[in-house]
Design an enzyme around this catalytic site. Sequence first.
Site, PDB file in Angstrom:
ATOM      1  CG  ASP A  38     -47.593 -23.462  16.762  1.00  0.00           C
ATOM      2  OD1 ASP A  38     -47.926 -24.227  17.742  1.00  0.00           O
ATOM      3  OD2 ASP A  38     -48.295 -23.145  15.675  1.00  0.00           O
ATOM      4  CE1 TYR A  66     -54.473 -18.128  18.786  1.00  0.00           C
ATOM      5  CE2 TYR A  66     -56.825 -18.883  18.526  1.00  0.00           C
ATOM      6  CZ  TYR A  66     -55.658 -19.066  19.187  1.00  0.00           C
ATOM      7  OH  TYR A  66     -55.570 -20.154  20.040  1.00  0.00           O
ATOM      8  CG  ASP A  80     -46.184 -22.893  10.514  1.00  0.00           C
ATOM      9  OD1 ASP A  80     -45.270 -23.468   9.867  1.00  0.00           O
ATOM     10  OD2 ASP A  80     -46.355 -23.005  11.662  1.00  0.00           O
ATOM     11  NE  ARG A 175     -50.126 -25.079  13.507  1.00  0.00           N
ATOM     12  CZ  ARG A 175     -49.351 -26.198  13.698  1.00  0.00           C
ATOM     13  NH1 ARG A 175     -48.876 -26.760  12.597  1.00  0.00           N
ATOM     14  NH2 ARG A 175     -49.366 -26.848  14.873  1.00  0.00           N
TER      15      ARG A 175
END
Length: 290
Positions: A38, A66, A80, A175
């Site tokens: 993103d 992550y 998010d 997310r």
Amino acid sequence: MYNGIINIYKERGFTSNDVVQIVKRLTKSKAGHTGTLDPQATGVLPICLGKATKIADYIMGADKQYIAKVVLGSATDTQDAHGNVIEQSEKRAEQPEILLALEQFLGEISQIPPMFSAIKVGGKRLYEQARMGVEVERKQRQITISNLEVARWDLDATPQTFVLRVDCSKGTYIRTLCHDLGEILGTFAHMGELLRTKSGNFMLDDAITLGKLKKLAESGGLENIIMPMESALAHLPKITMNIDSQKYIENGNKLEFGQCLVFDHKGSLAGIYHSDGTHLRPKTMLLTKE
């Protein structure tokens, strides 16, 4: 034109396609990414150059790692911190219940992709339909989360937050994980920040910024940071062909071996062969006849 992979550190504000176009311009090579990040996310984004674009799917299919900031107490339409808040709760969570809830996400689980994602449904990107206020039914996807651990707690603050380290398979939406965790805890949650620290064999410590890439392009040092194609496929067995057998593989004939990388007599990666149950057949050919 270069053939290989550059491990880019994607900075905040760039789309994955932005990075591809910049790399393409600086290297004067065909380029493609190996899985989007993103715009507001940061971290590892391997970019394939030249012939390596043919193996992008193999890199894209590798496991990822992550580090994500989870914000409790509110849900957003994008799941998010960059979306609009749509639900809120004053319920506060405690460490033991969070740790217990995280255990429910370990292993193979189902996820419903968020509306604000690049997946196509009916020929249109979900985020395009979401921006028009359209809610589309999405199919569940099977993903695997191999490890979840809390790297930092900040539950005394308002809103409550904590930092989560996630090891997962291709296709995992972090997310969505944060959003679903909020539901399990009886409150709401969204992802505050996201950093990708690993993509297959590509690690954060080895990633370079676009600024450094530009300097290397100007000084003629690009060869020092372009990784060979086989480095991304190190988990596959290797077979090296002699001169007599090279013509055999150039013609796309099958081999009686397990899944492997095939190299020509000069040591160049010739292709990737996949098993059909009895023989190996060429899946991705990287060597062409002179």
